[in-house]
Motif scaffolding. Structure first.
Motif, PDB file in Angstrom:
ATOM      1  N   UNK A 125       0.836  -1.204   0.000  1.00 46.43           N
ATOM      2  CA  UNK A 125       0.000   0.000   0.000  1.00 46.43           C
ATOM      3  C   UNK A 125       0.869   1.250   0.000  1.00 46.43           C
ATOM      4  N   UNK A 126       1.938   1.237   0.786  1.00 47.96           N
ATOM      5  CA  UNK A 126       2.845   2.384   0.815  1.00 47.96           C
ATOM      6  C   UNK A 126       3.541   2.566  -0.531  1.00 47.96           C
ATOM      7  N   UNK A 127       3.703   1.481  -1.288  1.00 42.84           N
ATOM      8  CA  UNK A 127       4.339   1.552  -2.606  1.00 42.84           C
ATOM      9  C   UNK A 127       3.363   1.987  -3.697  1.00 42.84           C
ATOM     10  N   UNK A 128       2.069   2.081  -3.354  1.00 41.02           N
ATOM     11  CA  UNK A 128       1.083   2.536  -4.328  1.00 41.02           C
ATOM     12  C   UNK A 128       0.072   1.507  -4.743  1.00 41.02           C
ATOM     13  N   UNK A 129       0.111   0.315  -4.165  1.00 40.28           N
ATOM     14  CA  UNK A 129      -0.849  -0.742  -4.523  1.00 40.28           C
ATOM     15  C   UNK A 129      -2.222  -0.410  -3.953  1.00 40.28           C
ATOM     16  N   UNK A 130      -3.248  -0.581  -4.779  1.00 38.41           N
ATOM     17  CA  UNK A 130      -4.621  -0.378  -4.336  1.00 38.41           C
ATOM     18  C   UNK A 130      -5.488  -1.521  -4.857  1.00 38.41           C
ATOM     19  N   UNK A 131      -6.278  -2.110  -3.971  1.00 37.83           N
ATOM     20  CA  UNK A 131      -7.237  -3.139  -4.360  1.00 37.83           C
ATOM     21  C   UNK A 131      -8.537  -2.475  -4.810  1.00 37.83           C
ATOM     22  N   UNK A 132      -9.348  -3.224  -5.575  1.00 38.57           N
ATOM     23  CA  UNK A 132     -10.608  -2.661  -6.053  1.00 38.57           C
ATOM     24  C   UNK A 132     -11.581  -2.424  -4.908  1.00 38.57           C
ATOM     25  N   UNK A 133     -11.552  -3.305  -3.889  1.00 35.00           N
ATOM     26  CA  UNK A 133     -12.460  -3.164  -2.759  1.00 35.00           C
ATOM     27  C   UNK A 133     -11.837  -3.812  -1.531  1.00 35.00           C
ATOM     28  N   UNK A 134     -12.287  -3.375  -0.368  1.00 30.54           N
ATOM     29  CA  UNK A 134     -11.790  -3.958   0.883  1.00 30.54           C
ATOM     30  C   UNK A 134     -12.223  -5.412   1.001  1.00 30.54           C
TER      31      UNK A 134
END
Length: 206
Positions: A125-134
């Motif tokens: 997440x700190x590197x920029x990864x984002x999931x579509x939903x929790x």
């Protein structure tokens, strides 16, 4: 119910031992973060430009799998250590379920894997990864932990058969490393050659 209670007691015992020897947890956690940073910052630009994929989104699920599979090998080494030191024989003299020694260890190792998986997701997440939903992200981590639990039982079988912690550690490298490296965890299988591509496409880590 007795088997479940005994298994949870063994799992608690293994978790207490981990708290007293935190290097066991540190190694498995750092390995996942190490793979994530290494492959993204060393190979990410080349693979992303060559395949046209968002390499971080491609890499994170694979690193999660590698983290829990690598953590699962501790089941075999830990069980072999207990067998060689006579601890299991002492358990057998007690009025407890015979499956609890292995089941409890696999549960404890799955909980340790959960810590490693959460930390890998946090670094990603700190590197920029984002999931579509929790919900989707939680479901993926749950699926990965289920795979790690299955591999823990494979490690337990190896540990119970070999009964030497050092030998189990070496054997784990022989069967785990080909599965980890010859897979779609780090690179797309489309660029692989011949039988390596066929193997990578059908093996469980991919």
């Amino acid at each position: 119910m007795m088997a479940l209670t005994d298994s949870l007691n063994i799992a608690r015992r293994d978790l207490i031992r981990t708290a007293r020897m935190p290097e066991q947890l540190t190694f498995s956690v750092i390995m996942g973060i190490f793979f994530l940073l290494l492959f993204y910052y060393v190979f990410g630009g080349v693979i992303a430009s060559g395949s046209g994929v968002d390499y971080l989104r491609f890499l994170v699920p694979g690193v999660l799998v590698i983290t829990v599979v690598n953590g699962a090998q501790q089941t075999g080494t830990g069980l072999a250590l207990d067998l060689s030191s006579g601890v299991v024989e002492r358990f057998r003299s007690l009025p407890m379920s015979s499956i609890a020694v292995i089941a409890g260890r696999t549960v404890a190792d799955t909980l340790r894997n959960a810590v490693g998986a959460v930390l890998v997701v946090g670094v990603a997440y700190l590197m920029g990864y984002r999931a579509e939903s929790v919900v989707g992200a939680v479901a993926r981590v749950g699926l990965v932990l289920g795979l790690g639990y299955a591999f823990s039982w494979v490690g337990a079988w190896v540990g119970a058969y070999v009964r030497n912690a050092e030998t189990v550690g070496m054997l784990s490298m022989f069967w785990l490393f080909p599965l980890m490296l010859a897979s779609s965890a780090f690179v797309p299988t489309a660029g692989m050659h011949g039988f390596v591509r066929v193997f990578a496409e059908v093996q469980p880590i991919s």
